[in-house]
Write a protein that holds these residues in place. Sequence first.
Motif, PDB file in Angstrom:
ATOM      1  N   THR A 177       0.826  -1.210   0.000  1.00 11.05           N
ATOM      2  CA  THR A 177       0.000   0.000   0.000  1.00 11.05           C
ATOM      3  C   THR A 177       0.861   1.261   0.000  1.00 11.05           C
ATOM      4  OG1 THR A 177      -1.822  -1.118   1.122  1.00 11.05           O
ATOM      5  CG2 THR A 177      -1.754   1.286   1.264  1.00 11.05           C
ATOM      6  N   TYR A 178       1.776   1.351   0.951  1.00 10.30           N
ATOM      7  CA  TYR A 178       2.556   2.585   1.090  1.00 10.30           C
ATOM      8  C   TYR A 178       3.566   2.746  -0.044  1.00 10.30           C
ATOM      9  CZ  TYR A 178       0.535   3.037   5.741  1.00 10.30           C
ATOM     10  OH  TYR A 178      -0.338   3.167   6.781  1.00 10.30           O
ATOM     11  N   ALA A 179       4.235   1.672  -0.439  1.00  8.18           N
ATOM     12  CA  ALA A 179       5.239   1.800  -1.497  1.00  8.18           C
ATOM     13  C   ALA A 179       4.597   2.114  -2.841  1.00  8.18           C
ATOM     14  CB  ALA A 179       6.076   0.530  -1.591  1.00  8.18           C
ATOM     15  N   SER A 180       3.464   1.492  -3.134  1.00  6.02           N
ATOM     16  CA  SER A 180       2.804   1.778  -4.409  1.00  6.02           C
ATOM     17  C   SER A 180       2.227   3.187  -4.439  1.00  6.02           C
ATOM     18  CB  SER A 180       1.713   0.750  -4.701  1.00  6.02           C
ATOM     19  OG  SER A 180       0.631   0.887  -3.800  1.00  6.02           O
ATOM     20  N   ALA A 181       2.070   3.791  -3.265  1.00  4.37           N
ATOM     21  CA  ALA A 181       1.630   5.187  -3.188  1.00  4.37           C
ATOM     22  C   ALA A 181       2.792   6.161  -3.327  1.00  4.37           C
ATOM     23  CB  ALA A 181       0.912   5.432  -1.865  1.00  4.37           C
ATOM     24  N   GLY A 182       4.020   5.652  -3.389  1.00  2.00           N
ATOM     25  CA  GLY A 182       5.180   6.494  -3.623  1.00  2.00           C
ATOM     26  C   GLY A 182       6.133   6.640  -2.458  1.00  2.00           C
ATOM     27  N   PHE A 183       5.860   5.950  -1.337  1.00  2.00           N
ATOM     28  CA  PHE A 183       6.711   6.051  -0.155  1.00  2.00           C
ATOM     29  C   PHE A 183       7.725   4.906  -0.120  1.00  2.00           C
ATOM     30  CE2 PHE A 183       2.570   7.833   1.082  1.00  2.00           C
ATOM     31  CZ  PHE A 183       2.949   9.083   1.571  1.00  2.00           C
ATOM     32  N   ALA A 184       8.954   5.192   0.272  1.00  5.08           N
ATOM     33  CA  ALA A 184       9.847   4.125   0.709  1.00  5.08           C
ATOM     34  C   ALA A 184       9.272   3.575   2.005  1.00  5.08           C
ATOM     35  CB  ALA A 184      11.258   4.662   0.941  1.00  5.08           C
ATOM     36  N   THR A 185       9.110   2.257   2.074  1.00  3.00           N
ATOM     37  CA  THR A 185       8.382   1.666   3.193  1.00  3.00           C
ATOM     38  C   THR A 185       9.267   0.658   3.916  1.00  3.00           C
ATOM     39  OG1 THR A 185       6.359   1.917   1.898  1.00  3.00           O
ATOM     40  CG2 THR A 185       6.237   0.550   3.870  1.00  3.00           C
ATOM     41  N   VAL A 186       9.410   0.868   5.221  1.00  2.00           N
ATOM     42  CA  VAL A 186      10.350   0.116   6.046  1.00  2.00           C
ATOM     43  C   VAL A 186       9.558  -0.682   7.071  1.00  2.00           C
ATOM     44  CG1 VAL A 186      12.289   0.327   7.641  1.00  2.00           C
ATOM     45  CG2 VAL A 186      12.087   1.917   5.708  1.00  2.00           C
ATOM     46  N   LEU A 187       9.715  -2.004   7.063  1.00  2.69           N
ATOM     47  CA  LEU A 187       8.964  -2.883   7.953  1.00  2.69           C
ATOM     48  C   LEU A 187       9.921  -3.762   8.741  1.00  2.69           C
ATOM     49  CD1 LEU A 187       7.226  -2.614   5.080  1.00  2.69           C
ATOM     50  CD2 LEU A 187       5.619  -4.004   6.378  1.00  2.69           C
ATOM     51  N   PRO A 188      10.287  -3.385   9.955  1.00  4.02           N
ATOM     52  CA  PRO A 188      11.142  -4.250  10.778  1.00  4.02           C
ATOM     53  C   PRO A 188      10.385  -5.479  11.248  1.00  4.02           C
ATOM     54  CG  PRO A 188      10.365  -2.381  12.074  1.00  4.02           C
ATOM     55  CD  PRO A 188       9.900  -2.137  10.655  1.00  4.02           C
ATOM     56  N   ASP A 189      11.093  -6.599  11.340  1.00  2.00           N
ATOM     57  CA  ASP A 189      10.484  -7.826  11.866  1.00  2.00           C
ATOM     58  C   ASP A 189      10.490  -7.869  13.386  1.00  2.00           C
ATOM     59  OD1 ASP A 189      10.133  -8.799   9.275  1.00  2.00           O
ATOM     60  OD2 ASP A 189      12.045  -9.873   9.284  1.00  2.00           O
ATOM     61  N   TYR A 190      11.252  -7.004  14.047  1.00  2.00           N
ATOM     62  CA  TYR A 190      11.577  -7.035  15.474  1.00  2.00           C
ATOM     63  C   TYR A 190      12.643  -8.105  15.729  1.00  2.00           C
ATOM     64  CZ  TYR A 190       6.884  -4.866  15.856  1.00  2.00           C
ATOM     65  OH  TYR A 190       5.760  -4.099  15.705  1.00  2.00           O
ATOM     66  N   LEU A 191      13.098  -8.188  16.959  1.00  2.00           N
ATOM     67  CA  LEU A 191      14.083  -9.195  17.332  1.00  2.00           C
ATOM     68  C   LEU A 191      13.448 -10.584  17.368  1.00  2.00           C
ATOM     69  CD1 LEU A 191      15.904  -7.430  20.313  1.00  2.00           C
ATOM     70  CD2 LEU A 191      16.545  -7.419  17.892  1.00  2.00           C
ATOM     71  N   GLY A 192      14.194 -11.569  16.917  1.00  2.00           N
ATOM     72  CA  GLY A 192      13.759 -12.952  17.050  1.00  2.00           C
ATOM     73  C   GLY A 192      12.706 -13.412  16.081  1.00  2.00           C
ATOM     74  N   LEU A 193      12.279 -12.562  15.171  1.00  3.81           N
ATOM     75  CA  LEU A 193      11.307 -12.928  14.146  1.00  3.81           C
ATOM     76  C   LEU A 193      11.984 -12.861  12.788  1.00  3.81           C
ATOM     77  CD1 LEU A 193       8.203 -10.998  15.497  1.00  3.81           C
ATOM     78  CD2 LEU A 193       8.885 -13.366  15.917  1.00  3.81           C
ATOM     79  N   GLY A 194      11.315 -13.423  11.769  1.00  4.77           N
ATOM     80  CA  GLY A 194      11.950 -13.442  10.460  1.00  4.77           C
ATOM     81  C   GLY A 194      13.242 -14.236  10.538  1.00  4.77           C
ATOM     82  N   LEU A 195      14.347 -13.605  10.155  1.00  8.22           N
ATOM     83  CA  LEU A 195      15.654 -14.254  10.197  1.00  8.22           C
ATOM     84  C   LEU A 195      16.461 -13.877  11.427  1.00  8.22           C
ATOM     85  CD1 LEU A 195      16.753 -13.959   6.451  1.00  8.22           C
ATOM     86  CD2 LEU A 195      15.293 -15.666   7.553  1.00  8.22           C
ATOM     87  N   GLY A 196      15.857 -13.184  12.364  1.00 12.00           N
ATOM     88  CA  GLY A 196      16.567 -12.779  13.571  1.00 12.00           C
ATOM     89  C   GLY A 196      16.770 -13.944  14.522  1.00 12.00           C
TER      90      GLY A 196
END
Length: 422
Positions: free
Chosen positions: A149-168
Amino acid sequence: MKRMSRVLMVSAVSVALTASGTTAVVAQQAEEPRAAVVAPVAADLSRGTLVSIEHLRTLSAREVAAELAGDKAGAWDTGAVRYGLDTFRIVYHTVDPHGRPTTASGLLALPRSGERRLRTVSFTHGTELFKGDVASVSTSVWDQAPALTYASAGFATVLPDYLGLGLGPGPHPWMDVPSETTAALDMLRASRAVATAKGRELRREVLVTGFSQGASAALGLARSLQEGADGWFRLRAVAPISGAYAFRDAELPALLAGQTEPKASVIYTALTLVALNRLHHLYDTPAQVFHAPYDQTIEGLLDGTHTGQEVEAGTPDSIDALLTPRGRAMLAHPTGRLAAALRIADGVCTDWTPRAPIRLYYADGDEQAVTANTARCHAALRARGVHAPLIDLGTPDYGGSRHLGSQQAGTAAVVRWFHSLR
């Protein structure tokens, strides 16, 4: 209800607690949790530096709109879609809750807009029970929708996974606003480096938003940016959605009184004790706070490797079946370390005075994050002289959940507001 991997205040708890073997409940008087203020990056020059970057997807504007509109649980608003985008999985250096070096992951989405200097949105997500249910790993529309939603609207969009999630690595410190804040801030720094390598520039002003657990994380990041925790980024505006900002005085009482969805109540109370015990040592053995057989299983079940469906199947249908009298009393009347930890979590609305525009988004009759949370946050800000409009999202529905629906409706509302800020 929807998968319980889609719940309140954070994102997938990977908490593996080791019992000490002693028998007495720890007196909650000892050292209190650290303050939530984030130190400037000069204290650790490695924070926010890149470990790895992987290009994940390139989507056209038409493909973005089709993906958002095609969500079987409920179509997302596509009115802000203007551009295609690229997404990247980032692994970066940050610190753990004790200030020790670690790594975390997150997703960066860059619009294919032709603009070199980009306005930046930080989105912090809600509770996930499984490590893979975050935007840098999962391909589900729910996890991807804010980035799309935000990137297609023209914003650079940053989504942290937090610690211990994703590849953390390691456990996820659920309900720990300070480490959510440092992970989000360092993800911004890493994203800036990636954007530069791609011939783009992230502008200084950051538009901060987040849902559920991520609503508190968003306020923590906003406070950190306002206090000058980074030499480049500054706070432009903040728009949290459906947070549990008054966990001690609004959310916990609602959970214990059966005013929230029953299974959500069970899982949130379990998360509160398991996750906060890991950081603050609230009890010595699970049997002190959890009834059998859950005292033998609950900590392993909430280690981040089990799906929401597995957690639902492995937990009882009522808090009375889960908690011992002492466990219930601990949550009903927090003292010592638990009370101190909750003061830090709830400080996102009480311990600072926002100077940037702020709006508080909520849904009527939210079955997970009761609206008293937002009312208390609004009152605390108003007492500090802050004008923070309450934005009523009505009664949105996503897969049978009004709480989840508030993220969907809130994302559509927030992207319009952010567009209006210049």
